[in-house]
Design an enzyme around this catalytic site. Structure first.
Site, PDB file in Angstrom:
ATOM      1  N   TRP A  76       0.801  -1.225   0.000  1.00 59.35           N
ATOM      2  CA  TRP A  76       0.000   0.000   0.000  1.00 59.35           C
ATOM      3  C   TRP A  76       0.832   1.273   0.000  1.00 59.35           C
ATOM      4  O   TRP A  76       0.330   2.348  -0.281  1.00 59.35           O
ATOM      5  CB  TRP A  76      -0.899   0.018   1.243  1.00 59.35           C
ATOM      6  CG  TRP A  76      -0.144  -0.301   2.499  1.00 59.35           C
ATOM      7  CD1 TRP A  76      -0.088  -1.513   3.124  1.00 59.35           C
ATOM      8  CD2 TRP A  76       0.690   0.575   3.271  1.00 59.35           C
ATOM      9  NE1 TRP A  76       0.731  -1.457   4.223  1.00 59.35           N
ATOM     10  CE2 TRP A  76       1.215  -0.174   4.345  1.00 59.35           C
ATOM     11  CE3 TRP A  76       1.031   1.920   3.164  1.00 59.35           C
ATOM     12  CZ2 TRP A  76       2.067   0.385   5.302  1.00 59.35           C
ATOM     13  CZ3 TRP A  76       1.890   2.471   4.106  1.00 59.35           C
ATOM     14  CH2 TRP A  76       2.394   1.701   5.159  1.00 59.35           C
ATOM     15  N   ASN A  77       2.133   1.205   0.325  1.00 62.29           N
ATOM     16  CA  ASN A  77       2.837   2.459   0.635  1.00 62.29           C
ATOM     17  C   ASN A  77       3.108   3.336  -0.588  1.00 62.29           C
ATOM     18  O   ASN A  77       3.073   4.564  -0.498  1.00 62.29           O
ATOM     19  CB  ASN A  77       4.116   2.191   1.428  1.00 62.29           C
ATOM     20  CG  ASN A  77       5.079   1.269   0.730  1.00 62.29           C
ATOM     21  OD1 ASN A  77       4.689   0.481  -0.138  1.00 62.29           O
ATOM     22  ND2 ASN A  77       6.340   1.340   1.098  1.00 62.29           N
ATOM     23  N   LYS A 116      -2.632  -8.549  -7.229  1.00 57.94           N
ATOM     24  CA  LYS A 116      -3.237  -8.676  -5.905  1.00 57.94           C
ATOM     25  C   LYS A 116      -2.658  -7.521  -5.081  1.00 57.94           C
ATOM     26  O   LYS A 116      -1.530  -7.594  -4.606  1.00 57.94           O
ATOM     27  CB  LYS A 116      -2.908 -10.029  -5.273  1.00 57.94           C
ATOM     28  CG  LYS A 116      -3.674 -10.318  -3.961  1.00 57.94           C
ATOM     29  CD  LYS A 116      -3.085  -9.574  -2.800  1.00 57.94           C
ATOM     30  CE  LYS A 116      -3.803  -9.844  -1.505  1.00 57.94           C
ATOM     31  NZ  LYS A 116      -3.925  -8.663  -0.638  1.00 57.94           N
ATOM     32  N   ALA A 167      -2.685  -4.498  -1.959  1.00 58.01           N
ATOM     33  CA  ALA A 167      -2.992  -4.457  -0.531  1.00 58.01           C
ATOM     34  C   ALA A 167      -4.467  -4.142  -0.323  1.00 58.01           C
ATOM     35  O   ALA A 167      -5.077  -3.376  -1.072  1.00 58.01           O
ATOM     36  CB  ALA A 167      -2.124  -3.406   0.156  1.00 58.01           C
ATOM     37  N   SER A 168      -5.045  -4.712   0.724  1.00 58.73           N
ATOM     38  CA  SER A 168      -6.486  -4.618   0.933  1.00 58.73           C
ATOM     39  C   SER A 168      -6.959  -3.229   1.330  1.00 58.73           C
ATOM     40  O   SER A 168      -8.169  -2.967   1.301  1.00 58.73           O
ATOM     41  CB  SER A 168      -6.917  -5.626   2.001  1.00 58.73           C
ATOM     42  OG  SER A 168      -6.731  -6.948   1.546  1.00 58.73           O
ATOM     43  N   GLY A 222       6.869  -6.228  -0.228  1.00 58.34           N
ATOM     44  CA  GLY A 222       6.141  -6.240   1.029  1.00 58.34           C
ATOM     45  C   GLY A 222       7.003  -6.682   2.187  1.00 58.34           C
ATOM     46  O   GLY A 222       8.228  -6.536   2.170  1.00 58.34           O
ATOM     47  N   GLU A 263      11.062  -7.918  -3.222  1.00 61.53           N
ATOM     48  CA  GLU A 263      11.627  -6.705  -2.608  1.00 61.53           C
ATOM     49  C   GLU A 263      10.942  -6.567  -1.261  1.00 61.53           C
ATOM     50  O   GLU A 263       9.754  -6.264  -1.185  1.00 61.53           O
ATOM     51  CB  GLU A 263      11.373  -5.484  -3.502  1.00 61.53           C
ATOM     52  CG  GLU A 263      12.178  -4.262  -3.072  1.00 61.53           C
ATOM     53  CD  GLU A 263      11.379  -3.274  -2.249  1.00 61.53           C
ATOM     54  OE1 GLU A 263      11.545  -3.305  -1.006  1.00 61.53           O
ATOM     55  OE2 GLU A 263      10.609  -2.497  -2.819  1.00 61.53           O
ATOM     56  N   LEU A 264      11.710  -6.809  -0.203  1.00 62.49           N
ATOM     57  CA  LEU A 264      11.132  -6.905   1.135  1.00 62.49           C
ATOM     58  C   LEU A 264      11.537  -5.694   1.983  1.00 62.49           C
ATOM     59  O   LEU A 264      11.673  -4.596   1.469  1.00 62.49           O
ATOM     60  CB  LEU A 264      11.541  -8.233   1.767  1.00 62.49           C
ATOM     61  CG  LEU A 264      11.253  -9.460   0.881  1.00 62.49           C
ATOM     62  CD1 LEU A 264      11.706 -10.740   1.552  1.00 62.49           C
ATOM     63  CD2 LEU A 264       9.793  -9.532   0.498  1.00 62.49           C
ATOM     64  N   CYS A 323      10.398   1.443   2.299  1.00 63.42           N
ATOM     65  CA  CYS A 323      11.465   0.460   2.517  1.00 63.42           C
ATOM     66  C   CYS A 323      12.838   1.084   2.320  1.00 63.42           C
ATOM     67  O   CYS A 323      13.803   0.691   2.970  1.00 63.42           O
ATOM     68  CB  CYS A 323      11.288  -0.722   1.570  1.00 63.42           C
ATOM     69  SG  CYS A 323       9.806  -1.699   1.877  1.00 63.42           S
ATOM     70  N   GLU A 360      12.660  -3.155  11.531  1.00 66.28           N
ATOM     71  CA  GLU A 360      12.389  -2.018  10.667  1.00 66.28           C
ATOM     72  C   GLU A 360      11.362  -1.095  11.305  1.00 66.28           C
ATOM     73  O   GLU A 360      10.324  -1.543  11.793  1.00 66.28           O
ATOM     74  CB  GLU A 360      11.865  -2.506   9.318  1.00 66.28           C
ATOM     75  CG  GLU A 360      11.569  -1.395   8.330  1.00 66.28           C
ATOM     76  CD  GLU A 360      11.068  -1.915   6.997  1.00 66.28           C
ATOM     77  OE1 GLU A 360      11.110  -1.158   6.009  1.00 66.28           O
ATOM     78  OE2 GLU A 360      10.625  -3.081   6.948  1.00 66.28           O
TER      79      GLU A 360
END
Length: 469
Positions: A136-137, A160, A162-163, A212, A234-235, A268, A367
């Site tokens: 979502w960011n 898919k 983010a909700s 995410g 990409e975490l 991130c 984080e």
């Protein structure tokens, strides 16, 4: 979590959506597979025409979709407009360059002869249906930096998202449809995270990309590994921001504020750990803290706001726990450290600078996704490198120095996917983007990103027989 638009500035639920059922998911996967069979045969000129049209439409829509993003996840509307225009730039960049980036390659004549061939070449062919699990960011940028190269390579996408950003997700499907992409080329799946496994295991889905959290990345990687499918991850990131004695301290401190609070601190690649040489620590800390304290926290729709609310109540609670743990173990809040009293509604948190961080504190290893910075004092280059690398993450890094010896050492020794000198980390379509360690693997953007979801195909032709033999 429910699929809904909840305004983080007020906590008000504005709109809810039903998740797709199994039959609708099946229909959309079938549509994507059918679309790929035809779309893969289109030429680069046609793909570029469609992507440029999408870029034109997004440029026109930028003010409106910016307000949608701000409403859904709280970023300042000025930053939201900039995000939309950054997506426009990336679309046009790939539309212009994809054919060159994916051009057939030809080994040297000597190497061809050495293989026993009359000729040989390497081709980049699309993989097929790619599932994108996105956060979502940066609800437009994270998707477009996957979609633009994937579509130009001849792949098709299932998103898919983010909700908490359903309206932005639906806008993206509509955008590519209005641009003229064939039906099924890019579809949004309004589903919860529990639906991802079945979608990824479907044999018609060729690969997946995820941006995410580390747990989400582990889950997708494990499923894809079991199915032997390509993934790009990409975490998280806990990027170091190192300031050495030769740095321009005024510029370093001013840039540090922006580097930390971009996107309300929910990035991130935001600088999070500020590692400062003892010779300039006091000067930097004073300027940096003053800059963080002076930020305007408020309504993200207000053009003058620097920092809006966090995206969710849970996100703020997670941040508070990290800060409270650090303070209880001896850290000092040079500014902030609590919810701003003037914002009782919404999920706001004050820009915060914490000093005296030790390895015993959770914040040293985890984080911080919000406007919270940690300060470290180091005695020299060796300690700066050691502290910078003392993290499970390795997404990017920032170093301020005018000493070429420092530059060579940090390039060699920092464990990160990028090293940005005398500036802050930023993504650009011309530069590969990705991390090391638990920040994931694979690359987005540049020629590396567009080739991630290609079948690199070797073509070999046997030598013609010698008529005189």
């Amino acid at each position: 979590m429910p699929i809904a638009t909840v305004n983080p500035a007020s906590g008000e639920t504005l709109k809810t959506f039903d998740a797709l059922g199994a039959e609708e998911i099946e229909s959309r996967i079938a549509s994507a597979a059918q679309a790929f069979r035809q779309y893969r045969l289109t030429g680069f000129d046609e793909r570029a025409r469609l992507l440029n049209r999408a870029a034109d439409l997004l440029e026109q829509d930028a003010p409106e979709i910016a307000r949608t993003m701000t409403t859904e996840m709280g970023k300042p509307v000025v930053a939201a407009r900039a995000e939309a225009l950054k997506c426009v730039k990336a679309m046009r960049w790939y539309a212009e360059r994809a054919e060159e980036l994916l051009a057939d390659e030809h080994p040297s004549d000597a190497d061809v002869r050495d293989t026993g061939a009359s000729r040989a070449s390497v081709h980049y062919r699309p993989l097929g249906v790619v599932l994108a699990v996105m956060p979502w960011n940066f609800p437009l940028w994270q998707v477009v930096r996957f979609a633009a190269p994937a579509l130009m390579a001849g792949n098709v996408g299932l998103l898919k998202h983010a909700s908490n950003v359903p309206q932005t997700a639906l806008y993206l499907e509509d955008l590519f449809g209005r641009a003229g992409f064939p039906a099924g080329c890019f579809q949004t799946l309004l589903v919860g995270s529990s639906a991802v496994e079945n979608i990824l295991r479907d044999p018609r889905v060729a690969a997946a990309t995820l941006t995410g959290s580390e747990p989400a990345g582990r889950s997708v990687a494990a499923i894809a590994s079991d199915e032997v499918k390509k993934t790009v991850l990409e975490l998280g990131g806990s990027d170091p921001y190192v300031v050495m004695p030769s740095a321009d301290i005024e510029r370093a401190a001013r840039t540090a504020v922006t580097a930390r609070v971009q996107n309300n601190g929910q990035s991130c690649i935001a600088a999070k750990r500020f590692i400062v040489h003892e010779d300039v620590y006091d000067a930097f800390a004073e300027r940096f803290t003053a800059g963080m304290r002076d930020l305007t926290v408020g309504d993200p729709m207000d053009e003058s706001t620097d920092v809006g609310p966090l995206s969710s109540e849970r996100g703020r609670a997670d941040l508070e726990r990290l800060v409270d743990d650090a303070l209880s173990r001896g850290a000092t809040a040079l500014c902030g450290g609590q919810r701003p009293k003037e914002h009782e509604r919404g999920w706001y948190y004050a820009p915060t600078v914490l000093a005296g961080i030790t390895p015993a504190m959770r914040i040293h290893r985890e984080e911080t996704f919000g406007p919270v910075a940690t300060l470290y004092r180091v005695s020299g280059l060796d300690e700066a490198v050691a502290v910078a690398n003392d993290s499970p993450f390795g997404l990017s890094s920032n170093v301020w120095t005018r000493d070429e010896g420092d530059v060579r050492r940090f390039v060699r020794d920092l464990e990160a996917g990028g090293v940005f000198f005398n500036g802050m980390t930023a993504s650009h379509p011309a530069l590969p983007f990705g991390g090391a360690k638990r920040s994931g693997y694979g690359r987005e953007l540049s020629e590396h990103g567009i080739r991630e979801f290609c079948n690199i195909t070797t073509v070999w032709h046997g030598a013609e027989p010698d008529d005189g033999s």
